[in-house]
Design an enzyme around this catalytic site. Structure first.
Site, short mmCIF file in Angstrom:
data_model
loop_
_atom_site.label_atom_id
_atom_site.label_comp_id
_atom_site.label_asym_id
_atom_site.label_seq_id
_atom_site.Cartn_x
_atom_site.Cartn_y
_atom_site.Cartn_z
CG ASN A 1 32.22 34.94 36.99
OD1 ASN A 1 32.16 36.11 36.65
ND2 ASN A 1 32.21 33.94 36.12
CG ASN B 1 31.51 49.06 41.06
OD1 ASN B 1 32.03 47.93 41.12
ND2 ASN B 1 30.87 49.58 42.08
CD GLU C 1 51.10 42.11 33.36
OE1 GLU C 1 51.22 40.89 33.28
OE2 GLU C 1 51.43 42.88 32.42
CE1 TYR D 1 43.17 35.42 39.88
CE2 TYR D 1 42.66 37.75 40.14
CZ TYR D 1 42.58 36.59 39.41
OH TYR D 1 41.90 36.58 38.22
CD GLU E 1 38.23 40.21 43.55
OE1 GLU E 1 38.55 39.76 42.45
OE2 GLU E 1 38.55 39.67 44.62
CB SER F 1 39.76 47.93 33.15
OG SER F 1 39.41 48.58 34.36
#
Length: 347
Positions: A206, A333, A94, A90, A330, A99
């Site tokens: 998600n 946090n 970059e 995936y 992913e 974020s």
């Protein structure tokens, strides 16, 4: 320690249906639910969290092709990915956009029936060793609406890779930069319409957040069991550590926080499966809570091992190293907190 990418082991896992867990059966997937997937990834992570985490990313990529690809794309890519004859990566992050994913700069200029791709991606799990790259790139103006999603295959001229990164954990999967220099990709490799890429990326994430939270659950579960065993076996001051009330209370807290995190992750998985309106925010909450809590559980388990916990002969240190990054990838946090706060303030 040898940083082996366990291809044959993962292919055996794919024979059990773990290469496309929530992918439709007509292209080789298992057709299971997000809840099933969460349980599977937790169980696998009690063994090797690093390998399971890569498998979770691979599953996310196959699901994206299955969900947003047309019938020809699904049949071309999904069967060999579900069997793990081929592996996927995936490509969103970059060097200059982590974020702030909507600011990505990798460009794809349309030329007839092809796109010419230029730019680079950073921190790509499996990069260089995998066969299929799901790439977010800019086909339009600035911001999220200018982003499209292309599927590239290894061996495409102009596709190259950076050096293999040396990491604290996640060492059973290689991580490299993925570089595009005048890379020619057929328009037929675009998932969805032009400008739909950011939406595809976020919907993939998600599920990715529930998956990575599930991997954290497995590491924490295994660490609680290791701590439990160590407290029973290890003696200090003439009696087992298990007789120490302070350590008993800490173990009880660890187990309680693990169960709380597990329920939160399973709840988010159900919401995602049912397509509920609050699914995205519940996935963010679950990812935030579970990855923070599970890291604390693993870290406490290491502390309970004393000096032994810091030796590579003892498994607990590997769980600590492998799940530390789950609080970063992913979506960090901190970004999870932003998503939750925005949702609350928008009422």
């Amino acid at each position: 320690q040898q940083e082996i990418f366990p291809v044959e082991t993962m292919r055996k896992a794919a024979q059990l249906g773990f290469g496309g867990i929530y992918v439709k059966p007509d292209v080789g997937g298992s057709g299971l639910s997000r809840l099933d997937t969460s349980i599977i990834f937790e169980a696998l992570s009690t063994g090797c969290t690093s390998t399971t985490a890569y498998m979770s990313i691979h599953n996310m990529c196959v699901w994206m092709i299955d969900t947003f690809g047309n019938d020809e794309q699904r049949r071309r890519f999904c069967p060999s990915l579900c069997s793990m004859e081929k592996f996927a990566s995936y490509c969103l992050t970059e060097p200059g956009s982590g974020s702030d994913a909507a600011s990505l700069l990798t460009s794809a200029q349309r030329k007839g029936d092809t796109y010419v791709l230029n730019g680079s991606k950073a921190f790509i799990s499996g990069g260089g060793d995998t066969d299929v790259y799901v790439v977010m790139c800019r086909t339009g103006g600035p911001g999220p609406k200018g982003i499209s999603c292309l599927v590239l295959e290894k061996g495409t001229p102009g596709l190259s890779f950076g050096k293999k990164e040396k990491k604290v954990g996640w060492n059973s999967q290689p991580t490299r930069a993925v570089i595009f220099e005048d890379c020619v990709v057929p328009v037929g490799n675009r998932l969805g319409a032009e400008g739909q890429g950011f939406n595809i990326a976020m919907k993939g994430l998600n599920g990715g957040r529930v998956n990575i939270a599930s991997c954290s659950l497995g590491a924490a579960h295994a660490s609680v069991l290791l701590a439990q065993e160590h407290l029973t076996v290890r003696k200090q001051f003439g009696e087992p550590l298990a007789n120490n009330q302070y350590l008993q209370f800490r173990l009880a807290e660890m187990a309680t926080r693990l169960v709380a995190a597990r329920l939160m992750v399973r709840n988010a998985a159900r919401a995602l499966q049912e397509g509920r309106e609050d699914a995205a925010v519940l996935c963010s909450m679950a990812k935030l809570f579970a990855t923070d809590e599970c890291f604390a559980i693993c870290n406490q388990a290491l502390q309970m091992h004393g000096g032994y916990g810091y030796l590579k002969d003892y498994a607990v240190q590997q769980f600590v190293r492998d799940i530390r990054v789950h609080q970063i990838l992913e979506g960090t946090n901190e970004v999870m907190r932003l998503i939750v706060a925005r949702n609350l303030l928008q009422g």
